[in-house]
Design a protein around this motif. Structure first.
Motif, short mmCIF file in Angstrom:
data_model
loop_
_atom_site.label_atom_id
_atom_site.label_comp_id
_atom_site.label_asym_id
_atom_site.label_seq_id
_atom_site.Cartn_x
_atom_site.Cartn_y
_atom_site.Cartn_z
N ASP A 1 -5.47 -17.79 12.56
CA ASP A 1 -6.35 -16.96 13.65
C ASP A 1 -5.38 -15.88 14.06
O ASP A 1 -4.22 -16.46 15.02
CB ASP A 1 -6.87 -18.18 14.49
CG ASP A 1 -7.89 -17.09 15.38
OD1 ASP A 1 -7.55 -16.27 15.72
OD2 ASP A 1 -8.82 -17.98 16.10
N LEU B 1 -5.59 -14.24 16.71
CA LEU B 1 -5.75 -14.34 18.25
C LEU B 1 -5.48 -15.49 19.14
O LEU B 1 -5.85 -15.45 20.05
CB LEU B 1 -7.05 -13.51 18.59
CG LEU B 1 -7.18 -12.27 18.14
CD1 LEU B 1 -8.61 -11.98 18.56
CD2 LEU B 1 -6.25 -11.25 18.50
N ASP C 1 -7.89 -3.03 11.77
CA ASP C 1 -9.05 -3.88 11.37
C ASP C 1 -8.86 -5.07 10.62
O ASP C 1 -9.56 -5.50 9.66
CB ASP C 1 -10.01 -2.89 10.19
CG ASP C 1 -10.47 -1.56 11.06
OD1 ASP C 1 -10.85 -1.52 12.29
OD2 ASP C 1 -10.59 -0.48 10.47
N GLY C 2 -7.83 -5.63 11.26
CA GLY C 2 -7.57 -7.10 10.92
C GLY C 2 -6.57 -7.18 9.66
O GLY C 2 -6.18 -8.33 9.21
N THR D 1 -9.47 -9.11 22.07
CA THR D 1 -10.59 -10.14 21.92
C THR D 1 -10.96 -9.96 20.34
O THR D 1 -11.77 -11.02 19.80
CB THR D 1 -11.75 -10.25 22.86
OG1 THR D 1 -12.28 -8.67 22.63
CG2 THR D 1 -11.31 -10.61 24.31
N ASP D 2 -10.65 -9.28 19.82
CA ASP D 2 -10.67 -8.89 18.33
C ASP D 2 -9.79 -8.03 17.60
O ASP D 2 -9.01 -7.36 18.24
CB ASP D 2 -12.19 -8.16 18.02
CG ASP D 2 -12.26 -6.90 18.65
OD1 ASP D 2 -11.66 -5.78 17.93
OD2 ASP D 2 -13.10 -6.59 19.75
N MET D 3 -9.78 -7.85 16.29
CA MET D 3 -8.72 -7.28 15.58
C MET D 3 -9.09 -5.87 15.08
O MET D 3 -8.62 -5.53 14.07
CB MET D 3 -8.19 -8.21 14.42
CG MET D 3 -7.53 -9.62 14.92
SD MET D 3 -6.05 -9.07 15.68
CE MET D 3 -4.90 -8.44 14.33
N GLN D 4 -10.52 -5.46 15.56
CA GLN D 4 -10.83 -4.25 15.01
C GLN D 4 -10.05 -3.09 15.74
O GLN D 4 -9.25 -3.00 16.83
CB GLN D 4 -12.25 -4.05 15.63
CG GLN D 4 -13.28 -5.00 15.07
CD GLN D 4 -13.29 -5.04 13.64
OE1 GLN D 4 -13.53 -3.89 12.96
NE2 GLN D 4 -12.90 -6.08 12.91
N LYS E 1 -4.74 -1.25 20.77
CA LYS E 1 -4.77 -2.30 21.63
C LYS E 1 -3.12 -3.00 21.37
O LYS E 1 -2.84 -2.99 20.23
CB LYS E 1 -5.75 -3.45 21.32
CG LYS E 1 -7.16 -2.95 21.69
CD LYS E 1 -8.24 -3.86 21.12
CE LYS E 1 -8.58 -3.83 19.77
NZ LYS E 1 -9.65 -4.56 19.45
#
Length: 203
Positions: free
Chosen positions: A180, A182, A58-59, A24-27, A12
Motif C-alpha cells: 500500500d 499510502l 497515477d500510481g 489520500t490517493d495516488m492520482q 502532491k
C-alpha cells in the motif's frame, strides 16, 4: 520541497513525519520523499544513511533515486530508463535462492520472530542488519544481498520499489500481497527465487 513545487506545481508531496501534503490517493503526480533515512545511524555513526525521492504518476512508479550520502553515490532511474549510478547502468542481480545469499532484516522483527524470520534467516547464508532502508535497498539492487525484510513507511520504500522492480526484483508485503503506497507495510524486496522460498516458509 520548494524546488519540486516550482518544477511540478500541481503535484502532491508525501514526506516523512508529516512533511508535504495530506495525500489520500495516488492520482496525478505524487512525489514521495525521505530527506534522511537512517536517522539513528546518522546520529551515532555518521554512516549508513540515505536520501530518497520518488515520482509516481497515477500510481505507477516513474522515477526513483537513492543517495548513499557518505559514499556520494546516487542510484536512480526507472522502468523507461534502467537503473544507473555514477559508474553506469546496473545489471539485473542474479536470481539466487534464499540459501545462496545474504538477507537484510529488521532487528525488532528478527528478535520477535515475526513471520518465522529466525527460521528464514537460518535458511539463508547469513543475515545483515544495517538500519537504513535506503542502504538495504542498495545492497539488494547491487546483488550484495538477495533480499531485505522490514516494517516500512511509504517514504522508506517508494524509491527503492521503482528501482528494484526495474531490475526484475520482487517488492511486496511479506505475505506476497501488493504494498500500500499510502500506509506502513511489512515489506519484502528480493530476487524472485528468494521471494518464492520465503513465501513457502511463512505460509
Amino acid at each position: 520541497m520548494k524546488y519540486i513545487r516550482e518544477l511540478d506545481p500541481e503535484a502532491k508531496i508525501l514526506g516523512e513525519e508529516g512533511q508535504g501534503d495530506r495525500v489520500t490517493d495516488m492520482q496525478g503526480h505524487v512525489w514521495i520523499i525521505d530527506p534522511l533515512d537512517g536517522t539513528l545511524n546518522f546520529v551515532k555513526q555518521r554512516d549508513n544513511f540515505a536520501v530518497m525521492i520518488a515520482l509516481y504518476i497515477d500510481g505507477t512508479g516513474v522515477l526513483g533515486y537513492i543517495m548513499d550520502v557518505m559514499r556520494d553515490i546516487i542510484y536512480g532511474g526507472g522502468p523507461q530508463l534502467g537503473v544507473f549510478n555514477q559508474s553506469g547502468q546496473l545489471p539485473k542481480p542474479a536470481n539466487i535462492s534464499l540459501k545462496d545469499g545474504l538477507l537484510g532484516v529488521s532487528g525488532p522483527m528478527l528478535i520477535h520472530d515475526k513471520y518465522h524470520l529466525q527460521a528464514i534467516d537460518e535458511a539463508s547464508s547469513g543475515v545483515r542488519i544495517i538500519g537504513s532502508a535506503g542502504i538495504e535497498f542498495i545492497q539488494v539492487l547491487t546483488g550484495k544481498q538477495n533480499g531485505y525484510i522490514s516494517h516500512l513507511m511509504p517514504w522508506d520504500f517508494a524509491a527503492g520499489k521503482i528501482l528494484a522492480e526495474t531490475l526484475d526484483l520482487s517488492v511486496t508485503k511479506v505475505d506476497g500481497t501488493p504494498v500500500d503506497m499510502l500506509s506502513s507495510n511489512d515489506v519484502l524486496v528480493s530476487t524472485r527465487d528468494t521471494h518464492k522460498d520465503i513465501l513457502n516458509m511463512i505460509r
